[in-house]
Design a protein around this motif. Structure first.
Motif, PDB file in Angstrom:
ATOM      1  N   LYS A  14      41.404  17.113 -45.201  1.00 31.85           N
ATOM      2  CA  LYS A  14      40.979  15.747 -45.115  1.00 31.85           C
ATOM      3  C   LYS A  14      40.070  15.548 -43.874  1.00 31.85           C
ATOM      4  O   LYS A  14      40.748  15.413 -42.794  1.00 31.85           O
ATOM      5  CB  LYS A  14      41.879  14.705 -45.270  1.00 31.85           C
ATOM      6  N   GLU A  44      35.838  24.186 -51.280  1.00 32.93           N
ATOM      7  CA  GLU A  44      37.258  23.829 -51.385  1.00 32.93           C
ATOM      8  C   GLU A  44      37.454  22.755 -52.272  1.00 32.93           C
ATOM      9  O   GLU A  44      38.579  22.630 -52.848  1.00 32.93           O
ATOM     10  CB  GLU A  44      37.610  23.596 -50.018  1.00 32.93           C
ATOM     11  N   ALA A  45      36.563  21.707 -52.058  1.00 36.11           N
ATOM     12  CA  ALA A  45      36.862  20.788 -53.223  1.00 36.11           C
ATOM     13  C   ALA A  45      36.728  20.975 -54.609  1.00 36.11           C
ATOM     14  O   ALA A  45      37.356  20.148 -55.347  1.00 36.11           O
ATOM     15  CB  ALA A  45      35.764  19.565 -52.787  1.00 36.11           C
ATOM     16  N   ALA A  96      33.323  18.414 -44.916  1.00 38.98           N
ATOM     17  CA  ALA A  96      33.832  17.841 -46.259  1.00 38.98           C
ATOM     18  C   ALA A  96      35.013  18.894 -46.684  1.00 38.98           C
ATOM     19  O   ALA A  96      34.739  20.215 -47.143  1.00 38.98           O
ATOM     20  CB  ALA A  96      32.844  17.689 -47.037  1.00 38.98           C
ATOM     21  N   HIS A  97      36.116  18.370 -46.830  1.00 39.45           N
ATOM     22  CA  HIS A  97      37.273  19.110 -47.548  1.00 39.45           C
ATOM     23  C   HIS A  97      37.734  20.550 -46.638  1.00 39.45           C
ATOM     24  O   HIS A  97      38.206  21.240 -47.392  1.00 39.45           O
ATOM     25  CB  HIS A  97      37.001  19.239 -48.810  1.00 39.45           C
ATOM     26  N   GLU A 130      41.098  23.271 -47.565  1.00 33.55           N
ATOM     27  CA  GLU A 130      41.249  21.783 -48.407  1.00 33.55           C
ATOM     28  C   GLU A 130      41.666  20.672 -47.568  1.00 33.55           C
ATOM     29  O   GLU A 130      42.849  20.091 -47.629  1.00 33.55           O
ATOM     30  CB  GLU A 130      42.208  22.112 -49.691  1.00 33.55           C
TER      31      GLU A 130
END
Length: 878
Positions: free
Chosen positions: A621, A195-196, A628-629, A619
């Motif tokens: 936070k 996603e990041a 992560a992401h 995506e």
């Protein structure tokens, strides 16, 4: 004199002709194509461009109403208020049931039509109120770390394609003239994280992987499902962004015969020129022109308005825009949006179908069918209903979020696992404890109670001073003021006051918070569109312009008996579900002790563990180690949960583990130490009832895994590696924890009398039959799976591939003969010229309740047959 008389008459004829042109789009004797072309011919450049963005404004002079193209229905009508919520997509895939997928989609489209017509009758044509749905997500779940994998139908292109076709047919309807709704196959193509990196990643799969894995299901939903819309992905494919890649639209339209329109993923065109994204153009105008030239007709985002200047500057011609505008108008005509009242049969669907009893029962049936029994040592399950003391432990046991997953609607009467178990055992003592955090760093939220909230620093009056405004800007004098004891509101479509519009209001709360115990508190909130939280006059949290609620939080240190100022702001803007909650997590070091205490008294311990949409998704936070992401960095069950279960195991109690999650989990210790494990996914509104039905024997589980559960991420290649070697059951060489296609039952099935030809010619279909017997005393469903492998195919092709399946109910003691016809197209390999061929030589067919490598599973016997393919290889076409 004669000229003076003729001239006005000419003007009259001209006006009459124009009037008739304007009305051509309503002429039912003309084809949709002719009517669309007529409308386009009358539009100005600016009007054409306006229709190419997802927020398409009305063109009154042409009688074109406003239309918002953005709508979602991944597992129920989403983000539009009350709706029936079915299991998350990955859970529905675990049913391995084509017919049920169709029935679910048909129910969803019924609710979608009913909601749209009510919206339109009330002049509402905004986001989540139209008939063009950006569903289904048919990307391949190639790596369990991908946070959006829960939205897919798993890791296999055949299973994905078969289920996707049925879902699309259920959505789009069976009328020869009009679509019920329009479905969208997404995200084209080669899209599955991380996603990041999705805004900058360049996928470069081999041609083998493109043909074997990344494209077959898209081809199927177009050619067999008739999907009328495709969404292009954020990432690049072979060096060009998917939404600006002409080779991809050529594949869709010229090779596969796609007739519909292509929509960009949201703000994907911006990535063309953003320096931290693909950065393949230098301006928005160039990006927009590139996308349209590549075949992207509709923009979710804000790039296409620049097309007006792009035409003026010679970057693209108006004639090129005409092609896209015509496609979009054609779609609206095919939905009946310009048809006279009564012309479209779907207009007759009554609003009372929404959240109807029939749909609630369908949600329950679907949740039951999605349950996968992973382990049942010594037949611990089903549990006896005479049990008097039950301990239910885990933060997923009583959490609404894990029922709903993402891209969800809002059920009127959701049932959590805890509630389902209590309802199942009305005379038993069912005790509940959270036991541990879902993951270290993820708060266990609850509404902040009135006992610590005060209207001012004197701390004499509990609650917060509230102001409600009849606008969405918090402007002017408040329409209503009052003291709210706390902020824990889920209004839905019922506004806090009758004179407020439920979808157009705002509110502000002010006061102080004072606690009795010093410590670090997670302070946060949850709201639908815009929320702000000020702490000590400083902005702590701000979330706006989102389309679904999500918990936002920050940690703050609070001293005992000290007042801290707090202010909340909430904006409700054109959405169908109003909610605002002020949440916290207070320090608590006794979670494990509470769980151990109730476990000591219990006859059986039921753990409800797993992960959460707060940890995996799109995506995101996420401030939690291991995540992560929205993606995961490992696939272990978070250590907090395993540590608690290890402690409770020391008590020697019978233990059952229910997993609620959207992706594969490496539950290695649990598999070795807990006798019974059920995979429940994110099971939808009836999840708690379905779980209790399975645990206590009122439903015999028959779900099968639509993806591989690996033992460790160390067993598979890097997440960003799009080479399929070593990933999914088709290419994985190691030993999985639980294999694709695996799932147990309370029944015992055996297979016999496999019949298949000894030899075939290339291009022939294969007729197979097998007898399946239920040797138990319990009626049950079996999922018969057929796999094929080509030993001569070479290392670039799959080890084996699913080629057919069928979910069948077989009564206790009954035998059924199951027939399969394997089409030649399912038996292909990709040769070194990148052609899909049925090769001469040996073909291995296996048929049973699992893959052929699962011979170790006694309950899932598999029969095999070698078939000789004689003659010359046969190319199966593009």
């Amino acid at each position: 004199m004669i000229l003076n008389k003729i001239f006005p008459f000419c003007i009259f004829l001209t006006l009459l002709s124009c009037s008739q042109d304007v009305k051509k789009h309503e002429n039912m004797n003309l084809s949709f194509e002719e009517r669309a072309e007529n409308l386009v011919s009358q539009m100005t450049l600016a009007e054409k461009v306006s229709q190419m963005s997802y927020e398409s404004p009305a063109i009154d002079r042409l009688e074109i109403p406003e239309h918002n193209w953005w709508n979602e229905c991944l597992h129920g009508v989403a983000r539009a208020g009350v709706a029936t919520v079915f299991p998350q997509a990955i859970g529905m895939a675990a049913m391995w049931d084509r017919e049920q997928m169709f029935e679910v989609a048909n129910a969803i489209s019924d609710e979608a039509r009913a909601k749209h017509h009510q919206f339109a009758e009330n002049g509402k044509r905004g986001i989540y109120q139209g008939l063009t749905f950006w569903t289904p997500n048919v990307n391949i779940f190639r790596d369990p770390r991908w946070g959006r994998g829960m939205e897919t139908y798993g890791e296999d292109p055949y299973l994905t394609g078969e289920l996707g076709v049925q879902f699309i047919k259920g959505l789009q309807g069976d009328d020869d003239t009009y679509y019920k709704v329009i479905a969208t196959a997404k995200h084209f193509v080669v899209h599955s994280g991380p996603e990041a990196e999705r805004h900058s990643f360049n996928a470069t799969p081999s041609q083998y992987d493109m043909l074997n894995t990344y494209s077959p299901h898209f081809k199927k939903v177009i050619q067999e499902g008739g999907v009328y819309s495709v969404m292009c992905a954020y990432n690049s494919y072979n060096g060009l962004p998917c939404c600006g890649n002409k080779s991809l639209s050529n594949l869709l339209r010229e090779e596969w015969g796609f007739k519909g329109y292509i929509v960009s993923d949201c703000w994907a065109i911006n990535d063309f020129y953003m320096p931290d994204a693909h950065a393949v153009t230098s301006s928005q105008q160039e990006a927009a022109a590139m996308a349209v030239k590549a075949g992207t007709d509709l923009n979710c985002g804000n790039s296409y308005p620049s097309l007006v200047e792009a035409v003026k500057n010679g970057l693209i011609s108006e004639a090129e825009l005409d092609i896209s505008v015509k496609r979009l108008l054609l779609a609206r005509l095919k939905l009946g949006l310009f048809a006279p009242k009564g012309a479209v049969k779907y207009e007759k669907i009554s609003y009372d179908v929404v959240d109807s009893e029939m749909h609630r029962l369908l949600a329950l049936q679907t949740a039951r069918k999605s349950m996968v029994l992973l382990k049942n040592e010594n037949k611990l399950l089903p549990l006896n209903k005479s049990i008097q003391k039950v301990a239910v432990i885990g933060s997923n046991a009583n959490d609404l979020e894990v029922l709903l997953g993402n891209y969800n609607g809002y059920p009127s009467a959701p049932v959590t696992p805890l509630e389902g178990i209590k309802q199942k055992l009305p005379n038993a003592e069912v005790k509940y404890a959270v036991g541990c955090k879902l993951a270290e760093g993820l708060p266990i939220f609850e509404a902040i109670p009135a006992s610590v909230l005060f209207t001012d620093e004197t701390c004499k009056t509990n609650g917060l001073s509230a102001e409600y405004f009849n606008n969405k800007e918090l402007k002017g004098e408040a329409s209503h003021t009052r003291i709210d004891s706390n902020v824990d509101f889920i209004w839905g479509t019922t506004p806090p006051f009758e004179d407020l519009a439920y979808d157009q209001f705002s509110a502000r709360w002010k006061g102080v918070i004072k606690v009795e115990e010093s410590g670090d508190y997670a302070l946060g909130g949850e709201g639908f569109l815009g929320i702000k939280i000020f702490f000590q006059d400083s902005l702590l949290i701000s979330r706006s312009e989102v389309h679904h609620p999500h918990k936002e939080y920050e940690y703050v240190h609070l001293e005992a008996n000290k007042p801290y100022s707090i202010q909340l702001e909430y904006i409700q803007d054109n959405t169908e579900h109003a909610m605002m909650r002020l949440l916290w997590e207070k320090p608590n070091s006794n979670l494990a002790d509470e769980a151990i205490a109730i476990a000591k008294e219990a006859e059986v311990v039921i753990f409800c563990m797993g992960i959460s949409p707060l940890l995996e998704g799109e995506e995101m936070k996420v401030k939690v180690d291991g995540f992560a992401h929205g993606d995961r960095l490992n696939i272990k069950l978070p250590a907090t949960q395993t540590a608690l279960m290890k402690e409770i195991k020391k008590l020697g109690k019978p233990m059952v583990l229910v997993l609620l999650n959207g992706s594969a989990l490496a539950v290695n210790w649990e598999n070795e130490n807990i006798p019974a494990i059920v995979e429940a996914w994110y099971p939808g509104q009836a999840g708690g009832t379905a779980i209790a039905d399975v645990l206590f024997g009122d439903y015999n589980p028959a779900g099968r895994l639509p993806l591989t559960f690996y033992k460790s991420v160390d067993d598979i290649p890097a997440f960003s590696d799009y080479d399929m070697k070593g990933k999914t059951y088709r290419y994985f060489e190691g030993e999985a924890l639980y294999d694709f296609g695996f799932g147990l039952s309370y029944s015992d099935f055996t297979y016999s009398n496999l019949k298949a030809p000894d030899h075939i010619a290339p291009g022939d279909c294969v007729e197979i039959s097998v007898d399946v017997t239920n040797n138990s005393k319990i009626d049950g469903e079996e999922v018969i799976q057929c796999y094929a492998s080509n030993p001569q195919a070479g290392g670039v092709n799959p080890n084996r591939s699913l080629v057919e399946f069928q979910r069948v109910m077989i009564k206790a003691g009954e035998s059924k003969t199951i027939h399969f016809t394997i089409e030649a197209s399912q038996l292909t390999i990709v040769d070194n010229q990148f052609k899909e061929m049925v090769m001469a030589g040996e073909l291995k067919i296996s048929l049973g309740g699992a893959q052929p490598n699962l011979q170790r599973i006694k309950e899932r016997k598999v029969l095999t047959k070698n078939i000789l393919v004689e003659g010359s290889a046969c190319e199966m076409g593009k």
